[in-house]
Design a protein around this motif. Structure first.
Motif, PDB file in Angstrom:
ATOM      1  N   LEU A 107      -7.154  -9.731   9.956  1.00  0.00           N
ATOM      2  CA  LEU A 107      -7.002  -8.732   8.884  1.00  0.00           C
ATOM      3  C   LEU A 107      -5.829  -9.091   7.982  1.00  0.00           C
ATOM      4  O   LEU A 107      -5.894  -9.014   6.755  1.00  0.00           O
ATOM      5  N   TYR A 108      -4.738  -9.495   8.618  1.00  0.00           N
ATOM      6  CA  TYR A 108      -3.520  -9.872   7.887  1.00  0.00           C
ATOM      7  C   TYR A 108      -3.816 -11.062   6.961  1.00  0.00           C
ATOM      8  O   TYR A 108      -3.474 -11.068   5.785  1.00  0.00           O
TER       9      TYR A 108
ATOM     10  N   LEU B 118       0.845  -1.203   0.000  1.00  0.00           N
ATOM     11  CA  LEU B 118       0.000   0.000   0.000  1.00  0.00           C
ATOM     12  C   LEU B 118       0.878   1.250   0.000  1.00  0.00           C
ATOM     13  O   LEU B 118       0.634   2.211   0.718  1.00  0.00           O
TER      14      LEU B 118
ATOM     15  N   TYR C 195      -6.059 -10.052   4.069  1.00  0.00           N
ATOM     16  CA  TYR C 195      -5.338  -9.256   3.078  1.00  0.00           C
ATOM     17  C   TYR C 195      -4.372 -10.124   2.264  1.00  0.00           C
ATOM     18  O   TYR C 195      -4.438 -10.160   1.032  1.00  0.00           O
ATOM     19  N   PHE C 196      -3.464 -10.845   2.951  1.00  0.00           N
ATOM     20  CA  PHE C 196      -2.414 -11.559   2.230  1.00  0.00           C
ATOM     21  C   PHE C 196      -2.868 -12.880   1.600  1.00  0.00           C
ATOM     22  O   PHE C 196      -2.379 -13.263   0.548  1.00  0.00           O
TER      23      PHE C 196
ATOM     24  N   LYS D 214      -6.169 -13.846   0.928  1.00  0.00           N
ATOM     25  CA  LYS D 214      -7.379 -13.814   0.085  1.00  0.00           C
ATOM     26  C   LYS D 214      -7.327 -12.668  -0.940  1.00  0.00           C
ATOM     27  O   LYS D 214      -7.317 -12.894  -2.134  1.00  0.00           O
ATOM     28  N   LEU D 215      -7.280 -11.438  -0.428  1.00  0.00           N
ATOM     29  CA  LEU D 215      -7.403 -10.286  -1.317  1.00  0.00           C
ATOM     30  C   LEU D 215      -6.237 -10.189  -2.305  1.00  0.00           C
ATOM     31  O   LEU D 215      -6.437 -10.024  -3.524  1.00  0.00           O
ATOM     32  N   ILE D 216      -5.016 -10.325  -1.768  1.00  0.00           N
ATOM     33  CA  ILE D 216      -3.830 -10.142  -2.603  1.00  0.00           C
ATOM     34  C   ILE D 216      -3.747 -11.190  -3.741  1.00  0.00           C
ATOM     35  O   ILE D 216      -3.580 -10.809  -4.906  1.00  0.00           O
TER      36      ILE D 216
END
Ligand SMILES: C[S@@+](CC[C@H](N)C(=O)[O-])C[C@H]1O[C@@H](n2cnc3c(N)ncnc32)[C@H](O)[C@@H]1O
Length: 268
Positions: free
Chosen positions: A196-197, A63, A200-201, A203-205
């Motif tokens: 959150l980690y 980010l 983010y790392f 699933k989303l990424i």
């Protein structure tokens, strides 16, 4: 940012570590995109292919904050003008470039196995006289014992087939009284931070990588979180450093532990 100090306990088993690395070849899908026989070749081909997008990738994944972490990591390492500094697995050269510019009295070498990464690093470093980039394998460095005062590795250790050998090789080329510095993803503590980690790392990424950044290419956004599952947590890394004879091993958290730096001193 917080600082923690850990005692030596049990340490990482090399055979198990290497077995997991070999499993990773299939888990991240290296075989679908690269023709190679061993971990080292898959990994080099992966970074050669990624080089032209590597800086953009770092901006997205962090980010926009990765250079800030790198600057803090250099600050924590307590360099002195005049130090000889090695930046191992230098990639596109962020850390080597930053140190060479900030400390004009330092002599800085950035080393990497990927020709394409080095090409980008060299272009970025044009005209900086206290900096050179060389092609070299972190597990077999072309330097005499104790050639450097401080050796850095950033998001690099996780790529080495033999983690302990990599750390020992950094120790060999660093002088007595010098230090080795590692920067990489950490493991945030606490349920919410960890959730959150993971979101983010894991699933989303990978989703962003597959759908936007790497359509029809090897999805590098999958490599970072997958390799992270096999990479020791900062606490364990500190134990590894300590078991390999380093002293005053300590770690610094950034972003609530999402990124972590370890510094390990070599007895004078
Ligand atoms: C994720 S990049 C990190 C680049 C940079 N240090 C940074 O923090 O942005 C990892 C780098 O390690 C390099 N690498 C992997 N295995 C290596 C080895 N055995 N010896 C030297 N470099 C290696 C790759 O070519 C790649 O450029």
């Amino acid at each position: 940012m917080s600082q923690e100090v850990f005692e030596e306990k049990e340490v990482l088993d090399t055979e198990t570590y290497q077995k997991k690395k070999l499993e990773l070849i299939d888990k991240v899908g290296f075989r679908d995109h690269f023709k190679a026989d061993k971990w080292e070749d898959f990994n080099r081909d992966f970074f050669d292919g990624l080089a032209h997008k590597y800086d953009a990738l770092n901006e997205v994944l962090s980010l926009g904050m990765h250079r800030l972490f790198k600057k803090r990591a250099v600050h924590n390492a307590g360099l002195k003008n005049g130090d000889r500094v090695l930046d191992l697995c230098t990639g596109s050269g962020d850390i080597a470039l930053y140190i060479a510019k900030k400390y004009p009295g330092c002599r800085v070498v950035g080393a990497d196995v990927s020709k394409n990464m080095l090409e980008i690093a060299r272009k970025r470093g044009e005209g900086i006289s206290n900096l050179e980039f060389i092609e070299a394998d972190a597990l077999n460095l072309p330097f005499e014992n104790q050639s450097f005062d401080v050796t850095f590795i950033s998001f690099g250790l996780r790529n080495l087939f033999d983690l302990k050998e990599g750390i020992l090789e950094m120790k060999r080329v660093t002088r007595a009284g010098g230090r080795v510095v590692n920067l990489d993803l950490g493991k945030p503590k606490g349920r919410i931070r960890n959730a959150l980690y993971t979101l983010y790392f894991l699933k989303l990424i990978p989703f962003l990588g597959r759908t936007v950044f790497h359509r029809n290419e090897f999805n590098s956004f999958k490599y970072l979180p997958e390799s992270g599952k096999y990479f020791p947590a900062p606490e364990e890394l500190l134990r590894v450093f300590s078991s390999l004879g380093f002293e005053d091993c300590r770690s610094y958290n950034f972003m609530f532990g999402a990124i972590n730096q370890q510094i390990a001193e070599i007895r004078p």
